[in-house]
Write a protein that holds these residues in place. Structure first.
Motif, PDB file in Angstrom:
ATOM      1  N   ASN A 226       9.683   1.797  52.490  1.00  0.00           N
ATOM      2  CA  ASN A 226      10.983   1.949  51.853  1.00  0.00           C
ATOM      3  C   ASN A 226      11.006   1.160  50.537  1.00  0.00           C
ATOM      4  O   ASN A 226      11.800   0.242  50.357  1.00  0.00           O
ATOM      5  CB  ASN A 226      12.080   1.450  52.798  1.00  0.00           C
ATOM      6  CG  ASN A 226      13.461   1.776  52.303  1.00  0.00           C
ATOM      7  OD1 ASN A 226      13.634   2.423  51.284  1.00  0.00           O
ATOM      8  ND2 ASN A 226      14.466   1.308  53.029  1.00  0.00           N
ATOM      9  N   ILE A 227      10.101   1.515  49.632  1.00  0.00           N
ATOM     10  CA  ILE A 227       9.913   0.788  48.388  1.00  0.00           C
ATOM     11  C   ILE A 227       9.769   1.800  47.252  1.00  0.00           C
ATOM     12  O   ILE A 227       8.882   2.648  47.287  1.00  0.00           O
ATOM     13  CB  ILE A 227       8.644  -0.093  48.427  1.00  0.00           C
ATOM     14  CG1 ILE A 227       8.666  -1.042  49.628  1.00  0.00           C
ATOM     15  CG2 ILE A 227       8.490  -0.876  47.129  1.00  0.00           C
ATOM     16  CD1 ILE A 227       7.303  -1.672  49.910  1.00  0.00           C
ATOM     17  N   PHE A 228      10.648   1.701  46.257  1.00  0.00           N
ATOM     18  CA  PHE A 228      10.524   2.517  45.058  1.00  0.00           C
ATOM     19  C   PHE A 228      10.021   1.633  43.919  1.00  0.00           C
ATOM     20  O   PHE A 228      10.543   0.540  43.700  1.00  0.00           O
ATOM     21  CB  PHE A 228      11.868   3.135  44.675  1.00  0.00           C
ATOM     22  CG  PHE A 228      12.317   4.224  45.612  1.00  0.00           C
ATOM     23  CD1 PHE A 228      11.849   5.522  45.466  1.00  0.00           C
ATOM     24  CD2 PHE A 228      13.209   3.959  46.637  1.00  0.00           C
ATOM     25  CE1 PHE A 228      12.260   6.533  46.321  1.00  0.00           C
ATOM     26  CE2 PHE A 228      13.627   4.967  47.501  1.00  0.00           C
ATOM     27  CZ  PHE A 228      13.152   6.247  47.346  1.00  0.00           C
ATOM     28  N   PHE A 229       9.010   2.100  43.179  1.00  0.00           N
ATOM     29  CA  PHE A 229       8.413   1.266  42.156  1.00  0.00           C
ATOM     30  C   PHE A 229       8.155   2.055  40.877  1.00  0.00           C
ATOM     31  O   PHE A 229       8.096   3.286  40.870  1.00  0.00           O
ATOM     32  CB  PHE A 229       7.097   0.655  42.650  1.00  0.00           C
ATOM     33  CG  PHE A 229       6.027   1.679  42.919  1.00  0.00           C
ATOM     34  CD1 PHE A 229       5.134   2.052  41.918  1.00  0.00           C
ATOM     35  CD2 PHE A 229       5.917   2.282  44.163  1.00  0.00           C
ATOM     36  CE1 PHE A 229       4.158   3.008  42.157  1.00  0.00           C
ATOM     37  CE2 PHE A 229       4.946   3.244  44.405  1.00  0.00           C
ATOM     38  CZ  PHE A 229       4.060   3.604  43.401  1.00  0.00           C
ATOM     39  N   CYS A 230       8.008   1.289  39.789  1.00  0.00           N
ATOM     40  CA  CYS A 230       7.643   1.865  38.499  1.00  0.00           C
ATOM     41  C   CYS A 230       6.763   0.863  37.769  1.00  0.00           C
ATOM     42  O   CYS A 230       6.548  -0.257  38.235  1.00  0.00           O
ATOM     43  CB  CYS A 230       8.893   2.178  37.659  1.00  0.00           C
ATOM     44  SG  CYS A 230       9.768   0.698  37.086  1.00  0.00           S
ATOM     45  N   GLN A 231       6.255   1.259  36.611  1.00  0.00           N
ATOM     46  CA  GLN A 231       5.559   0.338  35.724  1.00  0.00           C
ATOM     47  C   GLN A 231       6.565  -0.099  34.665  1.00  0.00           C
ATOM     48  O   GLN A 231       7.252   0.730  34.065  1.00  0.00           O
ATOM     49  CB  GLN A 231       4.360   1.014  35.076  1.00  0.00           C
ATOM     50  CG  GLN A 231       3.474   0.053  34.289  1.00  0.00           C
ATOM     51  CD  GLN A 231       2.209   0.745  33.775  1.00  0.00           C
ATOM     52  OE1 GLN A 231       2.136   1.958  33.720  1.00  0.00           O
ATOM     53  NE2 GLN A 231       1.216  -0.039  33.401  1.00  0.00           N
ATOM     54  N   ASP A 232       6.666  -1.429  34.435  1.00  0.00           N
ATOM     55  CA  ASP A 232       7.710  -1.913  33.535  1.00  0.00           C
ATOM     56  C   ASP A 232       7.202  -2.086  32.101  1.00  0.00           C
ATOM     57  O   ASP A 232       6.074  -1.713  31.769  1.00  0.00           O
ATOM     58  CB  ASP A 232       8.327  -3.202  34.079  1.00  0.00           C
ATOM     59  CG  ASP A 232       7.427  -4.422  33.925  1.00  0.00           C
ATOM     60  OD1 ASP A 232       6.291  -4.294  33.427  1.00  0.00           O
ATOM     61  OD2 ASP A 232       7.860  -5.526  34.316  1.00  0.00           O
ATOM     62  N   THR A 233       8.050  -2.641  31.261  1.00  0.00           N
ATOM     63  CA  THR A 233       7.750  -2.790  29.848  1.00  0.00           C
ATOM     64  C   THR A 233       6.580  -3.736  29.587  1.00  0.00           C
ATOM     65  O   THR A 233       6.011  -3.732  28.489  1.00  0.00           O
ATOM     66  CB  THR A 233       8.988  -3.308  29.099  1.00  0.00           C
ATOM     67  OG1 THR A 233       9.568  -4.405  29.827  1.00  0.00           O
ATOM     68  CG2 THR A 233      10.031  -2.213  28.963  1.00  0.00           C
ATOM     69  N   ASN A 234       6.220  -4.554  30.575  1.00  0.00           N
ATOM     70  CA  ASN A 234       5.074  -5.454  30.444  1.00  0.00           C
ATOM     71  C   ASN A 234       3.820  -4.891  31.104  1.00  0.00           C
ATOM     72  O   ASN A 234       2.808  -5.587  31.228  1.00  0.00           O
ATOM     73  CB  ASN A 234       5.406  -6.823  31.050  1.00  0.00           C
ATOM     74  CG  ASN A 234       6.532  -7.518  30.301  1.00  0.00           C
ATOM     75  OD1 ASN A 234       6.610  -7.436  29.078  1.00  0.00           O
ATOM     76  ND2 ASN A 234       7.416  -8.185  31.040  1.00  0.00           N
ATOM     77  N   GLY A 235       3.907  -3.638  31.578  1.00  0.00           N
ATOM     78  CA  GLY A 235       2.761  -3.017  32.231  1.00  0.00           C
ATOM     79  C   GLY A 235       2.545  -3.471  33.652  1.00  0.00           C
ATOM     80  O   GLY A 235       1.459  -3.284  34.210  1.00  0.00           O
ATOM     81  N   VAL A 236       3.569  -4.080  34.258  1.00  0.00           N
ATOM     82  CA  VAL A 236       3.466  -4.607  35.613  1.00  0.00           C
ATOM     83  C   VAL A 236       4.254  -3.711  36.564  1.00  0.00           C
ATOM     84  O   VAL A 236       5.309  -3.170  36.203  1.00  0.00           O
ATOM     85  CB  VAL A 236       3.991  -6.058  35.671  1.00  0.00           C
ATOM     86  CG1 VAL A 236       3.962  -6.599  37.099  1.00  0.00           C
ATOM     87  CG2 VAL A 236       3.166  -6.955  34.747  1.00  0.00           C
ATOM     88  N   ILE A 237       3.747  -3.556  37.778  1.00  0.00           N
ATOM     89  CA  ILE A 237       4.446  -2.772  38.796  1.00  0.00           C
ATOM     90  C   ILE A 237       5.619  -3.574  39.331  1.00  0.00           C
ATOM     91  O   ILE A 237       5.480  -4.748  39.676  1.00  0.00           O
ATOM     92  CB  ILE A 237       3.491  -2.408  39.939  1.00  0.00           C
ATOM     93  CG1 ILE A 237       2.334  -1.572  39.393  1.00  0.00           C
ATOM     94  CG2 ILE A 237       4.220  -1.628  41.031  1.00  0.00           C
ATOM     95  CD1 ILE A 237       2.760  -0.327  38.672  1.00  0.00           C
ATOM     96  N   ALA A 238       6.797  -2.939  39.396  1.00  0.00           N
ATOM     97  CA  ALA A 238       8.008  -3.635  39.815  1.00  0.00           C
ATOM     98  C   ALA A 238       8.907  -2.705  40.618  1.00  0.00           C
ATOM     99  O   ALA A 238       8.775  -1.479  40.555  1.00  0.00           O
ATOM    100  CB  ALA A 238       8.756  -4.167  38.590  1.00  0.00           C
ATOM    101  N   ASN A 239       9.822  -3.298  41.379  1.00  0.00           N
ATOM    102  CA  ASN A 239      10.802  -2.533  42.142  1.00  0.00           C
ATOM    103  C   ASN A 239      11.815  -1.882  41.207  1.00  0.00           C
ATOM    104  O   ASN A 239      12.223  -2.464  40.205  1.00  0.00           O
ATOM    105  CB  ASN A 239      11.548  -3.448  43.114  1.00  0.00           C
ATOM    106  CG  ASN A 239      10.627  -4.109  44.107  1.00  0.00           C
ATOM    107  OD1 ASN A 239      10.189  -3.506  45.063  1.00  0.00           O
ATOM    108  ND2 ASN A 239      10.330  -5.381  43.872  1.00  0.00           N
TER     109      ASN A 239
END
Length: 323
Positions: A226-239
């Protein structure tokens, strides 16, 4: 409440009738497949995956998104929300439909009443990677510590007291009146969803690009978290925040629906940490740290300027030729 003694829960009550103590959610989970489990013994696996668990949640006066999301997503009428204020737990697949009960006083006797069934969660938005281990197939596998500020959304069974009585050929109490919140109690903005610009748990924003056009559900070969994630503006995977594109709480209602989403996501959603990257090397996940400045779980194919999710090929994590 006595140990090893089973009592039926009392009928639903109004919120003001309950004690100030926590609600209790009793539930099973969808067991992790053995190739994903970090359990060292069979007893440990059974305890973590196959035994009934009880979780404590605090009642919320109004359903709402966590403050860090800066979102105002929709919560339907006829629902009530509970949160784990310690952020040490999260609603997971398999919990769906589990009963929430709360304590009240009946002539000086403490009793428990059925609040309603668990109906929705918008994701484990504070998940971190707690460890990395080698499974029995010698594959490197991250272990998630699922945590959430997101509330557990419960259908308010008090709204259906007349229907419950009807199933037994009875009538609701003469003083029962359906609360207005059952039909007009929606909160949030039904249009605050599928946003291209949205927040992450790292206080950054999601960056969507070809090959990663929306937030993804964390999945391992048909098993979903139950985890939705993306790649953020720093290139790091985040919720992802609840209003991000791709976040779909409807996939959380029933585990089977989420499994279908996971199967569609495929092996490319096998990613690393969802919060922080500083200690991964010491955990034996160092191979993910040397992929041309890409985030953990990503790599840069030869001749490409884009970081791509690692893929599984012949049981090994490998960099694809293209995203």
């Amino acid at each position: 409440m006595n140990r090893k003694v089973i009592f039926p829960a009392c009928l639903p009550r109004q919120p003001q009738d309950y004690d100030s103590g926590p609600g209790r959610l009793t539930a099973w989970i969808d067991a992790e497949p053995t190739f994903r489990a970090a359990a060292q013994t069979l007893d440990d696996y059974v305890y973590k995956n196959l035994l009934l668990k009880q979780k404590l949640f605090t009642y919320q006066n109004q359903c709402s998104d966590p403050a860090w999301m800066m979102s105002n997503t929709y919560y339907p009428p006829g629902t009530v929300c509970f949160k784990d204020l310690s952020q040490k737990d999260c609603i997971t697949f398999g919990n769906s439909g589990s009963p929430m009960v709360r304590q009240f006083q009946d002539g000086g006797t403490a009793r428990f009443s059925f609040v309603g069934p668990l109906s929705m969660s918008k994701g484990c938005d504070r998940t971190i990677i707690s460890s990395v281990f080698q499974n029995r197939y010698r594959n490197t596998v991250p272990q998630f510590l699922s945590r959430a500020e997101n509330p557990a959304v419960i259908t308010d069974a008090y709204c259906y007291l007349d229907w419950i009585a009807e199933q037994y050929g009875l009538q609701a109490p003469s003083n029962w009146v359906k609360p207005d919140s059952c039909t007009n109690g929606a909160v949030g903005d039904i249009n605050d969803r599928d946003k291209d610009i949205c927040r992450t748990s790292r206080n950054t924003e999601c960056v969507f690009r070809p090959g990663f056009e929306e937030c993804r559900l964390q999945a391992f070969e048909g098993y979903a978290y139950n985890i939705f994630f993306c790649q953020d503006t720093n290139g790091v995977i985040a919720n992802c925040a609840n209003n991000c594109k791709g976040v779909n709480p409807n996939s959380i209602v029933i585990g089977g629906g989420a499994i279908a989403v996971a199967a569609a996501a495929g092996a490319s959603s096998i990613l690393g940490p969802l919060f922080g990257v500083g200690t991964l090397g010491t955990l034996g996940f160092g191979a993910f740290m040397i992929n041309q400045n890409c985030a953990p779980g990503f790599c840069r194919p030869t001749g490409s300027e884009t970081c791509c999710p690692l893929i599984v090929r012949r049981g090994m994590l490998r960099c694809p030729r293209s995203c």
